[in-house]
Design a protein around this motif. Structure first.
Motif, PDB file in Angstrom:
ATOM      1  N   LYS A   1      40.100  37.146  37.293  1.00 56.98           N
ATOM      2  CA  LYS A   1      39.769  37.573  35.928  1.00 56.98           C
ATOM      3  C   LYS A   1      38.472  36.921  35.456  1.00 56.98           C
ATOM      4  O   LYS A   1      37.602  37.581  34.865  1.00 56.98           O
ATOM      5  CB  LYS A   1      40.918  37.213  34.982  1.00 56.98           C
TER       6      LYS A   1
ATOM      7  N   GLU B   1      35.003  38.626  34.127  1.00 55.72           N
ATOM      8  CA  GLU B   1      34.431  38.335  32.816  1.00 55.72           C
ATOM      9  C   GLU B   1      32.997  37.841  32.951  1.00 55.72           C
ATOM     10  O   GLU B   1      32.131  38.163  32.137  1.00 55.72           O
ATOM     11  CB  GLU B   1      35.292  37.294  32.106  1.00 55.72           C
TER      12      GLU B   1
ATOM     13  N   LYS C   1      33.409  46.203  36.049  1.00 57.02           N
ATOM     14  CA  LYS C   1      34.605  46.867  35.545  1.00 57.02           C
ATOM     15  C   LYS C   1      35.414  47.508  36.659  1.00 57.02           C
ATOM     16  O   LYS C   1      36.461  48.102  36.404  1.00 57.02           O
ATOM     17  CB  LYS C   1      34.222  47.961  34.540  1.00 57.02           C
TER      18      LYS C   1
ATOM     19  N   ASP D   1      45.214  44.568  34.583  1.00 56.89           N
ATOM     20  CA  ASP D   1      46.137  44.713  33.454  1.00 56.89           C
ATOM     21  C   ASP D   1      45.827  43.659  32.385  1.00 56.89           C
ATOM     22  O   ASP D   1      45.841  43.952  31.178  1.00 56.89           O
ATOM     23  CB  ASP D   1      47.583  44.579  33.910  1.00 56.89           C
ATOM     24  N   SER D   2      45.549  42.426  32.833  1.00 50.85           N
ATOM     25  CA  SER D   2      45.270  41.355  31.872  1.00 50.85           C
ATOM     26  C   SER D   2      43.938  41.564  31.161  1.00 50.85           C
ATOM     27  O   SER D   2      43.738  41.087  30.037  1.00 50.85           O
ATOM     28  CB  SER D   2      45.266  39.996  32.575  1.00 50.85           C
ATOM     29  N   LEU D   3      43.008  42.291  31.811  1.00 46.89           N
ATOM     30  CA  LEU D   3      41.711  42.579  31.207  1.00 46.89           C
ATOM     31  C   LEU D   3      41.707  43.891  30.417  1.00 46.89           C
ATOM     32  O   LEU D   3      40.681  44.276  29.850  1.00 46.89           O
ATOM     33  CB  LEU D   3      40.641  42.660  32.306  1.00 46.89           C
ATOM     34  N   SER D   4      42.865  44.556  30.409  1.00 50.19           N
ATOM     35  CA  SER D   4      42.989  45.878  29.763  1.00 50.19           C
ATOM     36  C   SER D   4      42.013  46.879  30.366  1.00 50.19           C
ATOM     37  O   SER D   4      41.482  47.768  29.674  1.00 50.19           O
ATOM     38  CB  SER D   4      42.766  45.760  28.244  1.00 50.19           C
ATOM     39  N   LEU D   5      41.774  46.749  31.666  1.00 46.41           N
ATOM     40  CA  LEU D   5      40.966  47.713  32.396  1.00 46.41           C
ATOM     41  C   LEU D   5      41.889  48.723  33.064  1.00 46.41           C
ATOM     42  O   LEU D   5      42.967  48.356  33.543  1.00 46.41           O
ATOM     43  CB  LEU D   5      40.115  47.012  33.464  1.00 46.41           C
ATOM     44  N   PRO D   6      41.504  49.988  33.127  1.00 48.69           N
ATOM     45  CA  PRO D   6      42.379  50.996  33.749  1.00 48.69           C
ATOM     46  C   PRO D   6      42.531  50.737  35.246  1.00 48.69           C
ATOM     47  O   PRO D   6      41.569  50.369  35.938  1.00 48.69           O
ATOM     48  CB  PRO D   6      41.644  52.313  33.490  1.00 48.69           C
ATOM     49  N   ARG D   7      43.738  50.930  35.736  1.00 52.03           N
ATOM     50  CA  ARG D   7      43.983  50.726  37.156  1.00 52.03           C
ATOM     51  C   ARG D   7      43.188  51.702  38.018  1.00 52.03           C
ATOM     52  O   ARG D   7      42.945  51.425  39.194  1.00 52.03           O
ATOM     53  CB  ARG D   7      45.477  50.862  37.459  1.00 52.03           C
TER      54      ARG D   7
END
Length: 640
Positions: free
Chosen positions: A340, A344, A349, A373-379
């Motif tokens: 993560k 960051e 992305k 998931d923890s970064l709220s990025l789409p799988r």
């Protein structure tokens, strides 16, 4: 005592209050039992010659005189005993009474250690009888019928046993361990690697756990062995009850613990070499030359200890299920958190990861999903790339594809057979020659594909190789060896399996569970050779050896600093009935050869998170020259 092991004993004998004659008989009997069992350091409770609960009888001349007479008899009984023995009694010096431990060896009193911290509260009112002991040793005149001689008397006494280099014993008494600044800490800083404690700790509800905690923490804080012997049955129950809660600890771990309310003996094999190695690797642990200490040399015959302690065959994996599950969740979090931060920092992305249907790539994909998931990025931003070639089987191919789809990632298939075949033509490689060039060309082609896709997608390539492969050099240089971040770099192969199993057990998806279960059931293989009748033909452990053995070797070599002969010895115990001696020795030799010869691959590893106490990163845990010679390690094994 070979390999740094010394057998120790903590004994709670049956006592009669104020009856030194009976107590001495019991002590001598227990000394015989302990010596017969091979114990070399034997510890009895505080004031055990008289009993701890004598009260005002400690002021009686007849009791003090008899206590000394019985100490003389106990000492004589040890004349043919090659052991360092500690017994407790009250002793007069310069018209004052001291609560002391007498150190005995080969028929002589070789030192007397007085108690420094004298409790005077509630049920313990020793201050009524005893005075605080002196710390700096003085010369005490020990008189017997055979004459008089000088022996050291003081808390700052150390006993150096010559049978094991670095084996130095210090002593404290009961209350000494309960105070903020314990004598044992000073002993350890002065060089003591084992501390003994002669105690009389009474039992109250809940005290057992606290007592155990302070013994464990004392041994951990000092990086030392700790032998705790406490009073038990036979003491007066007028106001308190004693349970004989004996313990033997080593660097934060309890090696042996007595069942309370039952007098007896416990044994523990303390590993002095392990303690010394741990102190050596911690440069914040600074030993000091202390002028106020007196060291007594103890000549002891070196003898191989018959080990009673066990060494886990899977040292990276907790045996307790609850602890194992907690460890797995913690490691997955560490892996995901490390990745993560990389995302960051770079602002990327997307991720590119090669999926093969094997354990390592499966774990890496699961960690990447957790990170996104923890970064709220789409799988969907995770591009799972499967690259079938000559050795790919239908089973692993289907598992890789189903896993990517089930997790909701993007799946891309790139068959690399044609490109690898063209490459063979370019370099003049016979496609029928299944040598290392045949294998590694496939691995490097896969890495090139992943790197180029990462450029195309502005993504990071996630590495899948684990720590066991890195230790053995079982990775293609500049092939699967390379990535932008290796999430499994700190995870040994034996642990990878448990992490995937934990994920399967907690995923709440029957479909995903079935896929992961089949991945777990698939033989470990790089799949670089053509399958036979559709079945994997190249099984890694047939070629490089069982990973459970190699992970065992790796842990005890790097974490504990054990020499090859010692690792072989404990491996024979840990894998008895599973691997014979010849097989263990064979793979141990291969481990050392590969570990040394493959360091150049570890010297240029990509970043990856450390998840346990052993890691092979060249930037932290393993600063090893790429050209180090394995000669002396292998020569030791050849002598077995």
């Amino acid at each position: 005592m070979k390999h740094g092991f010394i057998k120790t004993a903590a004994i709670t004998p049956k006592v009669r209050v104020a009856d030194p004659v009976f107590n001495a008989e019991q002590i001598c009997m227990e000394v015989d039992n302990a010596v017969e069992s091979g114990a070399k350091i034997i510890v009895f409770p505080e004031l055990c010659i008289t009993g701890y609960t004598c009260g005002d009888l400690f002021l009686q001349e007849v009791l003090l005189k008899e206590a000394k007479e019985q100490l003389i008899k106990i000492t004589a009984h040890t004349a043919d005993k090659d052991a360092l023995i500690f017994v407790g009694l009250p002793m007069m010096w310069k018209n004052k009474l001291y609560n002391v431990a007498a150190a005995l060896h080969s028929g002589e009193v070789i030192g007397i250690i007085p108690k420094v911290n004298i409790p005077n509260y509630a049920e313990f009112y020793e201050g009524r009888y005893f005075v605080k002991g002196n710390e700096v040793p003085v010369s005490y005149t020990w008189r017997t019928e055979g004459g008089a001689r000088k022996i050291p008397f003081g808390a700052n006494l150390l006993f150096e046993i010559d049978a094991i280099e670095g084996l130095v014993v210090g002593c404290e008494i009961c209350e000494d361990i309960w105070v903020p600044d314990t004598p044992a800490v000073t002993h350890a800083m002065a060089g003591a690697t084992i501390v003994v404690n002669l105690s009389a700790s009474n039992e109250t509800a809940g005290k057992e756990d606290y007592r155990k905690m302070i013994v464990k923490s004392a041994s951990a804080r000092m990086i030392a062995g700790y032998i705790y012997a406490s009073a038990g049955e036979g003491e007066s129950t007028q106001d308190v009850v004693f349970g004989g809660h004996n313990m033997i600890a080593e660097n934060g771990s309890i090696l042996a613990e007595a069942k309370r309310f039952a007098n007896g003996i416990i044994y523990g094999d303390i590993d002095v070499h392990k303690i010394i190695h741990e102190r050596r690797r911690m440069n914040t642990y600074m030993a000091e030359e202390k002028e106020e200490y007196t060291t007594v040399s103890v000549n002891m015959t070196e003898k191989e200890v018959s080990l009673a302690r066990t060494f886990p065959s899977t040292p990276f994996i907790p045996a307790d299920k609850r602890k194992r599950e907690k460890r797995c969740d913690e490691i997955l979090s560490i892996q995901a958190l490390g990745l993560k931060k990389r995302y960051e920092h770079t602002g990327c992305k997307k991720a590119v990861i090669g999926v093969s249907g094997g354990l390592d790539s499966t774990l890496a994909l699961l960690v990447t999903v957790r990170t996104f998931d923890s970064l709220s990025l789409p799988r969907e931003n995770i591009l799972a790339v499967t690259m079938p070639c000559f050795g790919t089987t239908d089973r692993t191919y289907e598992n890789a594809c189903q896993l990517a789809r089930t997790l909701g990632t993007s799946l891309e298939e790139i068959n690399i057979k044609e490109s690898v075949t063209l490459h063979f033509r370019d370099i003049g490689q016979d496609i029928g020659n299944h040598d290392v060039t045949y294998e590694n060309s496939q691995a490097r082609e896969r890495t090139q594909v992943l790197m180029d896709i990462a450029n195309r997608e502005n993504a990071l390539v996630i590495g899948t190789g684990d720590m066991s492969e890195l230790a053995l050099g079982w990775a293609t240089y500049n092939g699967d060896h390379m990535s932008m971040y290796g999430v499994n770099a700190g995870v040994p192969k034996t642990l990878v399996r448990h992490l995937v199993q934990y994920y399967a057990d907690t995923c709440n998806s029957e479909v995903l569970y079935k896929i992961l279960a089949d991945v777990l059931d698939t033989p470990v293989s790089p799949e670089l050779l053509p399958p036979v009748d559709g079945v994997i033909a190249q099984k890694t452990e047939d070629l490089v050896g069982p990973y459970e053995l190699h992970d065992f070797f790796l842990y005890y070599m790097l974490r504990c600093g054990f020499e090859p002969e010692k690792i072989y010895r404990i491996a024979r115990c840990s894998f008895a009935g599973q691997y014979n001696d010849e097989v263990i020795l064979k793979w141990l030799k291969i481990f050392y050869r590969r570990f040394f010869s493959q360091q150049f691959k570890r010297s240029c590893l990509p970043d990856g998170p450390k998840v346990g106490s052993v890691a092979v990163s060249p930037r932290g845990d393993l600063r090893m020259p790429s050209d180090a010679c394995a000669r002396i390690w292998l020569e030791e094994l050849e002598k077995i």
